[in-house]
Design an enzyme around this catalytic site. Structure first.
Site, PDB file in Angstrom:
ATOM      1  N   ILE A 204     -15.504   1.757 -72.760  1.00  0.00           N
ATOM      2  CA  ILE A 204     -14.760  -0.243 -72.592  1.00  0.00           C
ATOM      3  C   ILE A 204     -15.358  -0.907 -73.477  1.00  0.00           C
ATOM      4  CG2 ILE A 204     -14.410  -1.716 -71.445  1.00  0.00           C
ATOM      5  CD1 ILE A 204     -14.601  -0.004 -68.723  1.00  0.00           C
TER       6      ILE A 204
ATOM      7  N   ASP B  36     -31.030   1.322 -66.058  1.00  0.00           N
ATOM      8  CA  ASP B  36     -30.221   1.294 -66.970  1.00  0.00           C
ATOM      9  C   ASP B  36     -28.630   0.325 -66.918  1.00  0.00           C
ATOM     10  OD1 ASP B  36     -27.620   3.210 -68.440  1.00  0.00           O
ATOM     11  OD2 ASP B  36     -26.854   2.289 -66.293  1.00  0.00           O
TER      12      ASP B  36
ATOM     13  N   LYS C 219     -28.214  -2.568 -70.004  1.00  0.00           N
ATOM     14  CA  LYS C 219     -26.935  -3.456 -70.313  1.00  0.00           C
ATOM     15  C   LYS C 219     -27.240  -4.795 -69.999  1.00  0.00           C
ATOM     16  CE  LYS C 219     -25.509   1.454 -69.409  1.00  0.00           C
ATOM     17  NZ  LYS C 219     -24.511   2.228 -67.975  1.00  0.00           N
TER      18      LYS C 219
END
Length: 435
Positions: A136, A201, A205
């Site tokens: 993306i 995780d 981000k």
């Protein structure tokens, strides 16, 4: 034409696909860049391991340090992951004059400023689109396309494993452990899924997204983090009853600080939350990712697609590689770190949010008044309240209006101290719901 030599560090799930695309699309890449792109070497831990792609003879090496130190290497792609030796190798590559493309979210979230400063000192590019949400394109829009706008909020599903698990719990009625086991069988979850299900995780981000969106340095340690291991089938069912779904959300937003209403700080958090089924993120299914951006001028934007996997992530890496290669030929650099705003990162307690509570209570007169008083004493107003069950099964389901997280947390503690409350059986934040 000048030939540009690329060194690839790592040849695992992502690295092997990067190598494959470099070899299979060499002609197209040359046309798009304006010069031949040549694979100079691939650094691996062990050369004898079987791989998904056949690397040309003589290009595999276990000496990554020597590879990035070669004078003929123009571009370095780092897809090893982790903190070390990735950090040392990237710094060495920049110092030796190579531009760098990395997919290393953990390193960028922990020590990004060191890497950006090294890139600026070397007058070289450091690109990292693949570090967040796989294929993306979200980081470059934040970094470049929206550079003239004021981003106010970024709300995203940025971990495919947790989204798959929560989606299965919603659509099939599976429990957490059952959905996790299915995710592992299908390859969406690792044998040790801790980094995913505990939110590490997604937190890395979120830090990267917040840094770019708000021009401030945000690390993973600044991110409030909660995972999904405690989400129950009852939580999913309760969300469904109010027309919502549960998602693990990464949220970064501008927010007024308690010290000055005129000075906007940054709130950055990762936690499960209920969102209305009418919200665009509610329709993101299985292991897909999506990032929802709100800004002053552009309004509301959503970026959607596969957020992980070898080929999708390699696509983002190659996109960066083409840009970096063009810059190298033109003797120029792309956008570097933008941290001029230097906004303070707010503690979770100052963040404005709302709670959904399930409270097991005695079925007697006066209970509603006691519950309402607990909310009022913390200056938290109630948006909706309903009772489910009778007698020993009596339960109150409450959704609050917005308040600080600290106020809401204190309200929960007050409720737990009431004699009419048997248990506060569920506490979950609610996002995207209008007052």
């Amino acid at each position: 034409m000048k030939r540009l030599n690329v060194a690839v560090l790592g040849c695992g799930v992502v690295g092997s696909q990067v190598v494959r695309l470099l070899l299979e699309h060499a002609g197209d890449l040359e046309a798009r860049v304006g010069a031949p792109i040549s694979l100079a070497g691939v650094a691996v831990r062990r050369t004898e391991v079987s791989r998904d792609v056949e690397v040309p003879a003589g290009l595999l090496t276990t000496d990554a340090a020597a590879l990035v130190a070669r004078e003929d290497v123009d571009l370095v792609v780092e897809v090893i992951g982790g903190i070390e030796p990735a950090r040392s190798l990237i710094l060495a590559a920049l110092e030796n004059g190579a531009s760098v493309v990395t997919a290393n979210k953990a390193l960028l979230a922990e020590d990004g400023p060191t890497l950006f400063e090294a890139a600026a000192k070397a007058d070289r590019d450091l690109y990292f689109e693949a570090a967040v949400a796989g294929a993306i394109p979200i980081l470059r829009p934040l970094r470049e396309s929206l550079a003239g706008d004021r981003v106010t909020r970024v709300l995203g599903i940025v971990n495919g494993t947790t989204n798959f698990i929560l989606d299965r719990m919603d659509t099939s009625g599976a429990g957490f452990e059952e959905a996790l086991e299915e995710a592992q069988e299908l390859g969406y979850a690792e044998a040790d899924p801790t980094a995913d299900i505990e939110g590490f995780d997604a937190a890395a981000k979120a830090a990267i997204l917040a840094s770019l969106a708000f021009h401030s340095r945000v690390t993973a340690a600044d991110v409030h983090r909660e995972g999904i291991a405690d989400v129950t089938a009852a939580d999913i069912a309760s969300a469904s009853q109010m027309g919502s779904v549960v998602k693990l959300l990464a949220i970064a937003e501008l927010a007024a600080t308690t010290s000055s209403a005129e000075t906007a700080g940054v709130s950055v958090r990762v936690h499960p939350a209920m969102i209305p089924r009418s919200h665009p993120l509610a329709s993101v299914r299985e292991a897909f990712n999506a990032v929802y951006v709100e800004s002053d001028a552009a309004g509301q934007l959503m970026f959607y697609g596969p957020g992980a996997g070898g080929a999708p992530t390699a696509s983002a890496v190659l996109g960066d590689l083409v840009t970096v290669a063009r810059n190298r030929l033109g003797d120029t650099r792309g956008a570097g770190e933008s941290a001029y705003a230097d906004r303070v990162v707010l503690p979770m307690g100052e963040t404005m949010t709302r709670y959904h509570l399930a409270v097991d209570v005695d079925d007697r007169a006066g209970v509603l008044a006691e519950i309402a008083t607990a909310f009022a004493e913390e200056d938290v107003s109630i948006q909706t309240l309903r009772q489910e069950g009778r007698g020993a099964d009596a339960q109150l389901v409450v959704v609050s209006h917005e308040a600080t997280d600290a106020q809401l947390s204190r309200t929960v503690e007050r409720l737990r101290g009431l004699s009419c409350v048997r248990e506060v059986s569920s506490v979950m934040r609610v996002e995207g719901m209008a007052d």
